[in-house]
Scaffold this motif. Structure first.
Motif, PDB file in Angstrom:
ATOM      1  N   ILE B  36      38.028  34.016  18.584  1.00 59.79           N
ATOM      2  CA  ILE B  36      37.736  35.447  18.623  1.00 59.79           C
ATOM      3  C   ILE B  36      37.295  35.866  20.028  1.00 59.79           C
ATOM      4  CG2 ILE B  36      37.117  35.547  16.191  1.00 59.79           C
ATOM      5  CD1 ILE B  36      34.165  35.501  17.044  1.00 59.79           C
ATOM      6  N   THR B  37      37.391  37.161  20.298  1.00 56.59           N
ATOM      7  CA  THR B  37      36.932  37.727  21.574  1.00 56.59           C
ATOM      8  C   THR B  37      36.207  39.043  21.290  1.00 56.59           C
ATOM      9  OG1 THR B  37      38.841  39.161  22.021  1.00 56.59           O
ATOM     10  CG2 THR B  37      39.051  36.832  22.648  1.00 56.59           C
ATOM     11  N   PRO B  41      37.132  40.637  17.419  1.00 54.18           N
ATOM     12  CA  PRO B  41      35.974  39.851  16.983  1.00 54.18           C
ATOM     13  C   PRO B  41      36.097  39.215  15.600  1.00 54.18           C
ATOM     14  CG  PRO B  41      35.513  42.181  16.785  1.00 54.18           C
ATOM     15  CD  PRO B  41      36.887  42.081  17.378  1.00 54.18           C
ATOM     16  N   GLY B  42      37.311  39.248  15.014  1.00 51.35           N
ATOM     17  CA  GLY B  42      37.518  38.482  13.792  1.00 51.35           C
ATOM     18  C   GLY B  42      37.507  39.289  12.513  1.00 51.35           C
ATOM     19  N   GLU B  43      36.829  40.427  12.547  1.00 53.53           N
ATOM     20  CA  GLU B  43      36.807  41.327  11.388  1.00 53.53           C
ATOM     21  C   GLU B  43      37.051  42.731  11.905  1.00 53.53           C
ATOM     22  OE1 GLU B  43      36.467  40.209   8.377  1.00 53.53           O
ATOM     23  OE2 GLU B  43      35.312  38.337   8.485  1.00 53.53           O
ATOM     24  N   GLU B  44      37.835  43.487  11.196  1.00 51.15           N
ATOM     25  CA  GLU B  44      38.178  44.828  11.689  1.00 51.15           C
ATOM     26  C   GLU B  44      36.978  45.774  11.706  1.00 51.15           C
ATOM     27  OE1 GLU B  44      39.769  46.702   7.446  1.00 51.15           O
ATOM     28  OE2 GLU B  44      41.197  46.253   9.048  1.00 51.15           O
ATOM     29  N   GLU B  97      28.293  46.030  16.259  1.00 58.12           N
ATOM     30  CA  GLU B  97      28.043  46.941  15.134  1.00 58.12           C
ATOM     31  C   GLU B  97      28.902  46.561  13.935  1.00 58.12           C
ATOM     32  OE1 GLU B  97      28.678  51.143  15.920  1.00 58.12           O
ATOM     33  OE2 GLU B  97      28.428  51.658  13.807  1.00 58.12           O
ATOM     34  N   ASP B  98      28.296  46.565  12.763  1.00 58.91           N
ATOM     35  CA  ASP B  98      29.061  46.548  11.517  1.00 58.91           C
ATOM     36  C   ASP B  98      29.358  48.005  11.196  1.00 58.91           C
ATOM     37  OD1 ASP B  98      29.955  46.654   8.904  1.00 58.91           O
ATOM     38  OD2 ASP B  98      28.608  45.062   8.203  1.00 58.91           O
ATOM     39  N   THR B  99      30.599  48.408  11.487  1.00 62.78           N
ATOM     40  CA  THR B  99      30.935  49.836  11.391  1.00 62.78           C
ATOM     41  C   THR B  99      31.004  50.316   9.942  1.00 62.78           C
ATOM     42  OG1 THR B  99      33.303  49.347  11.488  1.00 62.78           O
ATOM     43  CG2 THR B  99      32.199  49.799  13.584  1.00 62.78           C
TER      44      THR B  99
END
Lengths: 196, 196
Positions: B36-37, B41-44, B97-99
């Motif tokens: 991931i970068t 980051p691995g999750e949308e 942030e968890d959007t």
């Protein structure tokens, strides 16, 4: 803005020299022998003060080369960094001048950092400590380190930290710095830089 | 000034989010698994970006309390420090942030320092790393640390340093940080502060 008691006041200061007045040296009783302070540094020709814009010509950069790699730092480079530090704030580069020779013979820097933690506090760091090695035996290392350490306290820092090599641990312990058990590791990454 | 690819762009950034584009993650191959970068980051629903002025309401200060003593930091205190950092420059507070929940779940800070040494160089420091402990197993600690570490390189720092407790040494070693033999000591003085 006040001027330091002594020294050649012919350039602008990086920070307000009044901040160096009234530092609380009482806690250093017994550590400094004889008990010199930044305002009474033991010799009438010594002056402890903020970095000035004309200190390039008083050998400030040459002095730093006794500490580490300085590289090519021209008068213009010095001025650029001086102004960048002044604009940013939080840079308390402090020097000892031998006013007989208009020569910078000691330096240490306090850098402060704004924090969200610790009640939105201020943290201090001790950086780039150097004393001209021909001025041994005058406690000038202790003097310049404690000047900025006491300044950090006066500015309201909740802590002051430094990174050092093994042989300097005893010196800093004598001044009150501690290696906190389990929490005294300094780790680094060095980046390859383009050849200049 | 560009906006990050994702996230709620409803506040001003502490620093230019464009600086987080094009970081060189190639050197991290094998370290991040899966790779991931900050831009992937691995999750949308994850977004890596600079701190925003309204992140107080997204739990930024609460998150920091998982790290250390935060004390009483009101929205006004947060804003005061945010503006002080912005004015000073050199503060790269970076968050995840968890959007889905508009919640800050990770943070790390790069602080840069102007130097006279090293060709009038720039030094970086890693500060205040924290990831919400309910988001384990997503490499978010590595992600936020390496984001600011790669940012330091991009900004031209000649080195990046951190202080850490013993149990974290292995983690930082896995990311390329080193304890330099004989030169890995972090010493501190803690000042007594007035009760607030």
């Amino acid at each position: 803005m006040g001027a330091p008691k002594k020294g050649t006041n012919d350039g602008s200061f990086l920070y307000d020299p009044c901040l160096l007045q009234g530092l609380d040296w009482t806690s250093l009783q017994g550590v400094m022998s004889p008990p010199i302070t930044n305002t009474a540094p033991g010799e009438e020709w010594l002056c402890v003060r903020p970095l000035q814009v004309d200190d390039f010509d008083k050998g400030f950069i040459s002095l730093l080369s006794q500490l580490t790699t300085v590289g090519k730092v021209s008068r213009m480079d010095f001025l650029r960094q001086f102004l960048a530090m002044e604009k940013s704030g939080g840079y308390y580069v402090t020097v000892i001048e031998d006013t007989r020779h208009k020569s910078i013979i000691g330096a240490a820097t306090l850098v402060t950092e704004f924090k969200f933690i610790h009640d939105g506090g201020l943290r201090g760091r001790l950086e780039d400590v150097v004393v001209n090695n021909t001025y041994r035996g005058k406690q000038l290392g202790k003097l310049i380190v404690m000047t900025v350490t006491l300044l950090a306290k006066k500015l309201g820092c909740y802590k002051m930290s430094l990174d050092c090599k093994d042989p300097l641990i005893a010196f800093y312990k004598s001044l009150g710095y501690k290696l906190e058990p389990g929490n005294a590791n300094s780790m680094i990454i060095r980046y390859e830089t383009e050849p200049s």
